[in-house]
Design a protein around this motif. Structure first.
Motif, PDB file in Angstrom:
ATOM      1  N   LEU A   6       0.850  -1.145  -0.139  1.00 19.27           N
ATOM      2  CA  LEU A   6      -0.180   0.095   0.030  1.00 19.27           C
ATOM      3  C   LEU A   6       0.713   1.418   0.073  1.00 19.27           C
ATOM      4  O   LEU A   6       1.881   1.249   0.593  1.00 19.27           O
ATOM      5  N   CYS A   7       0.393   2.270  -0.601  1.00 18.38           N
ATOM      6  CA  CYS A   7       1.019   3.705  -0.491  1.00 18.38           C
ATOM      7  C   CYS A   7       1.346   3.996   0.937  1.00 18.38           C
ATOM      8  O   CYS A   7       0.298   3.951   1.581  1.00 18.38           O
ATOM      9  N   GLU A   8       2.190   4.448   1.051  1.00 18.25           N
ATOM     10  CA  GLU A   8       2.856   4.876   2.527  1.00 18.25           C
ATOM     11  C   GLU A   8       2.564   6.226   2.800  1.00 18.25           C
ATOM     12  O   GLU A   8       2.558   6.487   3.998  1.00 18.25           O
ATOM     13  N   CYS A  10      -0.983   7.662   1.650  1.00 14.54           N
ATOM     14  CA  CYS A  10      -2.319   7.622   1.633  1.00 14.54           C
ATOM     15  C   CYS A  10      -2.805   6.373   2.521  1.00 14.54           C
ATOM     16  O   CYS A  10      -3.956   6.412   3.144  1.00 14.54           O
ATOM     17  N   GLU A  11      -2.007   5.310   2.635  1.00 19.34           N
ATOM     18  CA  GLU A  11      -2.496   3.945   3.004  1.00 19.34           C
ATOM     19  C   GLU A  11      -3.776   3.570   2.514  1.00 19.34           C
ATOM     20  O   GLU A  11      -4.605   2.663   3.380  1.00 19.34           O
ATOM     21  N   SER A  12      -4.040   3.765   1.404  1.00 20.35           N
ATOM     22  CA  SER A  12      -5.218   3.143   0.826  1.00 20.35           C
ATOM     23  C   SER A  12      -5.370   2.565  -0.610  1.00 20.35           C
ATOM     24  O   SER A  12      -6.083   1.855  -0.956  1.00 20.35           O
ATOM     25  N   ARG A  13      -4.388   3.269  -1.318  1.00 17.35           N
ATOM     26  CA  ARG A  13      -4.322   2.753  -2.821  1.00 17.35           C
ATOM     27  C   ARG A  13      -3.021   1.848  -2.923  1.00 17.35           C
ATOM     28  O   ARG A  13      -1.998   1.950  -2.213  1.00 17.35           O
ATOM     29  N   CYS A  27       1.473   5.433  -4.036  1.00 17.05           N
ATOM     30  CA  CYS A  27       0.670   5.366  -5.508  1.00 17.05           C
ATOM     31  C   CYS A  27       0.876   6.412  -6.491  1.00 17.05           C
ATOM     32  O   CYS A  27       1.577   7.238  -6.153  1.00 17.05           O
TER      33      CYS A  27
END
Length: 57
Positions: A6-8, A10-13, A27
């Protein structure tokens, strides 16, 4: 070299890039492809006073 996880930021994408400066995996939306930097490093980058087309961190 593939980037997984996961993207460090936003932690969602899903992450598909790695920052050239700090190594954070991010991301597409949190990556500045022109500079090769994550959004955090790109925000801190300042134009170099000697040459307008380069950046100093």
């Amino acid at each position: 070299m593939g980037v997984a996880g996961l993207c460090e930021i936003c932690e969602s994408r899903a992450a598909d890039h790695r920052c050239d400066r700090c190594g954070t995996i991010v991301c597409l939306l949190d990556y500045d492809a022109e500079m090769g930097l994550c959004a955090d490093c790109a925000a801190r980058a300042k134009p170099d006073d000697r040459r307008g087309d380069t950046f100093r961190l």
